[in-house]
Motif scaffolding. Structure first.
Motif, PDB file in Angstrom:
ATOM      1  N   HIS A  11     105.315  97.705  24.039  1.00  0.00           N
ATOM      2  CA  HIS A  11     106.440  98.739  24.954  1.00  0.00           C
ATOM      3  C   HIS A  11     107.775  99.428  24.146  1.00  0.00           C
ATOM      4  O   HIS A  11     108.206 100.174  23.986  1.00  0.00           O
ATOM      5  CB  HIS A  11     107.208  97.742  25.897  1.00  0.00           C
ATOM      6  N   LEU A  43     110.281  91.499  28.078  1.00  0.00           N
ATOM      7  CA  LEU A  43     108.982  92.472  27.695  1.00  0.00           C
ATOM      8  C   LEU A  43     110.566  93.626  26.880  1.00  0.00           C
ATOM      9  O   LEU A  43     110.037  94.674  26.179  1.00  0.00           O
ATOM     10  CB  LEU A  43     108.651  93.474  28.749  1.00  0.00           C
ATOM     11  N   VAL A  84     107.890  95.682  36.174  1.00  0.00           N
ATOM     12  CA  VAL A  84     107.145  94.852  35.857  1.00  0.00           C
ATOM     13  C   VAL A  84     106.549  94.717  37.511  1.00  0.00           C
ATOM     14  O   VAL A  84     107.086  94.969  38.899  1.00  0.00           O
ATOM     15  CB  VAL A  84     106.883  93.270  36.001  1.00  0.00           C
ATOM     16  N   GLU A 119      97.921  89.666  27.483  1.00  0.00           N
ATOM     17  CA  GLU A 119      98.997  88.875  28.531  1.00  0.00           C
ATOM     18  C   GLU A 119      99.894  88.050  26.636  1.00  0.00           C
ATOM     19  O   GLU A 119      99.602  86.838  26.954  1.00  0.00           O
ATOM     20  CB  GLU A 119      98.449  87.521  29.521  1.00  0.00           C
ATOM     21  N   GLN A 164     101.657 102.775  33.296  1.00  0.00           N
ATOM     22  CA  GLN A 164     101.309 101.229  33.722  1.00  0.00           C
ATOM     23  C   GLN A 164     100.316 100.578  32.368  1.00  0.00           C
ATOM     24  O   GLN A 164      98.983 101.002  31.677  1.00  0.00           O
ATOM     25  CB  GLN A 164     100.021 101.211  35.167  1.00  0.00           C
ATOM     26  N   GLU A 165     101.154  99.558  32.145  1.00  0.00           N
ATOM     27  CA  GLU A 165     100.693  98.644  31.101  1.00  0.00           C
ATOM     28  C   GLU A 165      99.832  97.764  30.524  1.00  0.00           C
ATOM     29  O   GLU A 165     100.350  96.665  32.125  1.00  0.00           O
ATOM     30  CB  GLU A 165     102.169  98.542  29.910  1.00  0.00           C
ATOM     31  N   SER A 166      98.515  97.606  30.552  1.00  0.00           N
ATOM     32  CA  SER A 166      97.636  96.251  30.720  1.00  0.00           C
ATOM     33  C   SER A 166      97.150  95.645  30.009  1.00  0.00           C
ATOM     34  O   SER A 166      95.392  95.919  29.670  1.00  0.00           O
ATOM     35  CB  SER A 166      96.903  96.821  32.282  1.00  0.00           C
ATOM     36  N   SER A 172     104.824  96.856  33.291  1.00  0.00           N
ATOM     37  CA  SER A 172     104.031  96.436  33.179  1.00  0.00           C
ATOM     38  C   SER A 172     103.324  95.626  34.554  1.00  0.00           C
ATOM     39  O   SER A 172     103.839  95.133  35.119  1.00  0.00           O
ATOM     40  CB  SER A 172     104.438  95.243  32.167  1.00  0.00           C
ATOM     41  N   THR A 189     101.479  92.365  33.517  1.00  0.00           N
ATOM     42  CA  THR A 189     101.502  91.225  32.851  1.00  0.00           C
ATOM     43  C   THR A 189     101.970  89.985  34.059  1.00  0.00           C
ATOM     44  O   THR A 189     102.338  90.084  35.571  1.00  0.00           O
ATOM     45  CB  THR A 189     103.128  91.270  32.501  1.00  0.00           C
ATOM     46  N   LYS A 234     102.663  92.849  24.380  1.00  0.00           N
ATOM     47  CA  LYS A 234     103.633  93.618  25.045  1.00  0.00           C
ATOM     48  C   LYS A 234     104.501  93.757  24.003  1.00  0.00           C
ATOM     49  O   LYS A 234     104.989  95.129  24.720  1.00  0.00           O
ATOM     50  CB  LYS A 234     103.194  92.853  25.665  1.00  0.00           C
TER      51      LYS A 234
END
Ligand SMILES: NC(=O)c1ccc[n+]([C@@H]2O[C@H](COP(=O)([O-])OP(=O)(O)OC[C@H]3O[C@@H](n4cnc5c(N)ncnc54)[C@H](O)[C@@H]3O)[C@@H](O)[C@H]2O)c1
Length: 335
Positions: A100, A125, A137, A91, A86-88, A115, A117, A96
């Motif tokens: 990725h 992305l 997402v 923004e 889980q990418e956080s 993500s 996002t 990003k």
């Protein structure tokens, strides 16, 4: 059959990444996290520590422990250890996309990458990924460890299997995954929230009301209804016995009144100062951490109250508690 997800990879450990880590730990998962900022490990531990009392009230799954958090020293280490990432990160599209591309190059092919996002399109992305089919997402809401909503959508190249896998993980984490069927900027919930936010900024900018008065206009009225019926069903009731039909006939003409404004006001120094000063007065000396604890206690109490009626987040909580009991039974414990 897909292997079970036991280790969540958390990339970026700010407000949202820390929330994902706390939720996963409370559900008995291992978490491996990484963030490039100096001193991130201490901040992550503090944020999870602040969330833990509320999670204890909601109920901890067997094996749930703060000790299952591992702070990795590289992105590579997260990619090697995680069953789901889980990418956080901040923004910013370019940031990003780079991230990725790197995750995609390092994570095993079966690992789904989500993500957090708030509004960037998954098609953008995934544009530099060799395996774009595994990018989804999963847009959560703050605090991630308590609010069940997560909007799930794919880009042009995302496979349905990746979407299903993400939806399943989020369900197992006690969430309400909402499948966003059309890929649009801002998704669903933020589009609604932004409309309210723009109008609010206009009202402060024009000197019509303070931040406190505008918060009261929601807290004592519509906000209470929104927790279990949303806008559409609430208005259906507002139309009387004939429901939405009559509501639209009666109030529909008001939609043509010229006083709602969709374009945002200019964010002048004066408007920013008014917003900041207004909310500082409302905070009344309480720190953000103190307010977070108050917010968490209120959210838990609301969800527990709604459980009795099996609506909204109360139903999600009830389902989570059922899984929790089964998990404890399976573990040879009573809960
Ligand atoms: N804050 C919210 O209410 C909210 C709600 C839903 C979704 N989101 C989304 O979640 C994401 C993170 O937002 P946030 O509020 O946690 O931001 P944040 O600023 O609190 O955290 C971002 C973290 O990412 C780290 N970071 C910076 N560069 C990075 C990189 N190249 N790789 C990995 N990590 C990096 C930062 O050090 C920081 O710890 C954003 O996409 C945002 O849109 C935010």
């Amino acid at each position: 059959m897909q292997p079970q997800i036991r280790t969540l990879g958390v990339v970026g450990s700010g407000v949202i990444g820390a929330g994902w880590a706390a939720r996963a730990l409370a559900h008995g998962l291992d978490v491996v996290a990484w963030d490039p900022a100096p001193g991130w490990q201490g901040r992550l531990s503090a944020a999870i520590g602040n969330a833990w009392p509320a999670l204890e009230k909601v109920g901890l799954f067997p094996g749930a422990s703060l000790d299952r958090l591992r702070c990795a020293d590289s992105l590579d280490a997260v990619c090697r250890a995680a069953d789901f990432i889980q990418e956080s990160a901040p923004e910013r599209l370019e940031l990003k996309q780079n991230l990725h591309e790197r995750i995609d190059a390092q994570a095993p092919p079966e690992v789904v990458v989500a993500s957090s996002t708030s509004g960037l399109l998954p098609t953008e992305l995934q544009s530099r990924c060799r395996r774009p089919e595994r990018l989804v997402v999963g847009h959560p809401f703050n605090p991630v460890y308590l609010l069940p909503l997560v909007e799930v959508l794919g880009g042009a190249e995302t496979s349905p299997v990746s979407i299903d896998r993400a939806m399943e993980l989020y369900r197992n984490l006690g969430m309400h995954p909402l499948r966003v069927r059309t890929e649009i900027e801002g998704f669903l919930s933020d589009r609604l929230q932004e409309a309210l936010w723009r109008e609010l900024l206009h009202l402060v900018n024009d000197g019509v009301a303070t931040t406190e008065e505008l918060d009261a206009a929601i807290v004592y009225g519509p906000g209470l209804r929104w927790a279990f019926m949303g806008t559409c069903l609430s208005y259906h009731l507002a139309g009387g016995a004939a429901g939405m039909d009559d509501f639209l006939k009666q109030f529909g003409p008001a939609l043509k009144l010229p006083w709602t404004r969709l374009p945002a006001p200019e964010l002048s120094e004066e408007l920013i100062a008014r917003m900041a000063e207004g909310t500082r007065r409302q905070a009344d000396g309480r720190t953000v951490k103190e307010l977070e604890r108050l917010r968490d206690d209120c959210l838990v109490a609301i969800m527990q109250a709604l459980k009795r009626f099996e609506v909204g987040a109360g139903r999600t909580l009830a389902e989570n508690e059922k899984r929790l009991q089964e998990a404890h039974r399976g573990n040879g414990q009573t809960s």
